[in-house]
Design an enzyme around this catalytic site. Structure first.
Site, PDB file in Angstrom:
ATOM      1  N   LYS A  14      -1.406  -4.013   3.464  1.00  0.00           N
ATOM      2  CA  LYS A  14      -0.131  -3.399   3.065  1.00  0.00           C
ATOM      3  C   LYS A  14       0.693  -2.999   4.291  1.00  0.00           C
ATOM      4  CE  LYS A  14       0.797   0.794   2.092  1.00  0.00           C
ATOM      5  NZ  LYS A  14       0.542   2.147   1.649  1.00  0.00           N
TER       6      LYS A  14
ATOM      7  N   ASP B  35       2.677  -0.932  -2.547  1.00  0.00           N
ATOM      8  CA  ASP B  35       2.188   0.446  -2.520  1.00  0.00           C
ATOM      9  C   ASP B  35       2.138   0.970  -3.954  1.00  0.00           C
ATOM     10  OD1 ASP B  35       4.749   1.035  -3.297  1.00  0.00           O
ATOM     11  OD2 ASP B  35       5.053   2.624  -1.830  1.00  0.00           O
TER      12      ASP B  35
END
Ligand code: SF4
Length: 216
Positions: free
Chosen positions: A128, A146
């Site tokens: 991420k 997220d």
């Protein structure tokens, strides 16, 4: 526009969602305070499991006093811990920041690398974070997933999954190319201020007529 009553959006509605989000948030940018590629990377590492607001409270002072990689490396882990202790997992984050700063200095001439493999080899940097860095600093069409992106992807019918990697793959497939560069930050900002986790503001939402969650 026809209401949607299925779990997955069709192509036309997906494009319409992207269009409305882009119009609603014309200049989507990360809200993390930073003034260089390096401070952005440090801020993103700090932001794991923590809000941007909490990170900014710490970094607005930290980056004024220690703006460069050499400045941060003058701090040892304990001193950095002390300065960031109001954010979650501060001990691990301080350790990672000191370690990754040393690696950047030794291997990359103090610069943030622009490829996934190098980024993901840095302490504290997972997929991420690498996607955020590649997207924000190097304008690659990577999609960072997220908690907001995960939630909105489900509510809007882009993905059924709770697994960030699967959601990323689904978004890669369904989001039209011209919106890929901004889709992650658009969903983050829309999720932060409108389609909130606990109390989504459906009554004034620009996507109400085409939202899977609202119309199910
Ligand atoms: Fe989120 Fe409600 Fe808008 Fe759907 S209608 S996107 S659930 S705020």
């Amino acid at each position: 526009m026809q209401k949607t009553d299925h779990m997955f959006q069709n192509k036309e509605i997906t494009e319409e969602i992207c269009k409305r989000l882009s119009k609603n948030i014309p200049n989507p940018k990360s809200e993390l305070i930073h003034d260089s590629d390096y401070t952005f990377l440090v801020a993103v590492v700090m932001s794991a499991q923590t809000t941007d607001v909490q990170v900014n409270k710490v970094t607005q002072t930290l980056f004024k006093e220690y703006p460069t990689i050499d400045d941060i490396l003058r701090l040892d882990q304990e001193k950095l811990q002390e300065k960031i202790k109001s954010i979650g997992f501060y001990k691990n984050k301080a350790k990672h920041i000191i370690e990754l700063s040393k690696i950047l200095k030794e291997k990359y001439n103090g610069k943030v690398p622009s490829n996934r493999e190098a980024l993901e080899s840095l302490p504290g940097v997972g997929r991420k974070t690498a996607n955020v860095i590649l997207n924000t600093l190097f304008e690659q069409d990577t999609i960072a997933v997220d908690t907001h992106v995960l939630r909105l992807s489900k509510r809007l019918g882009f993905s059924k999954s709770d697994d960030p990697l699967k959601v990323e793959e689904d978004l890669e497939k369904v989001i039209p190319n011209k919106y890929k560069n901004n889709i992650s930050i658009l969903l983050v900002l829309f999720g932060r201020y409108t389609c909130k986790a606990r109390r989504p503001q459906c009554e004034k939402c620009i996507l109400q007529d085409i939202c899977c969650e609202y119309n199910k």
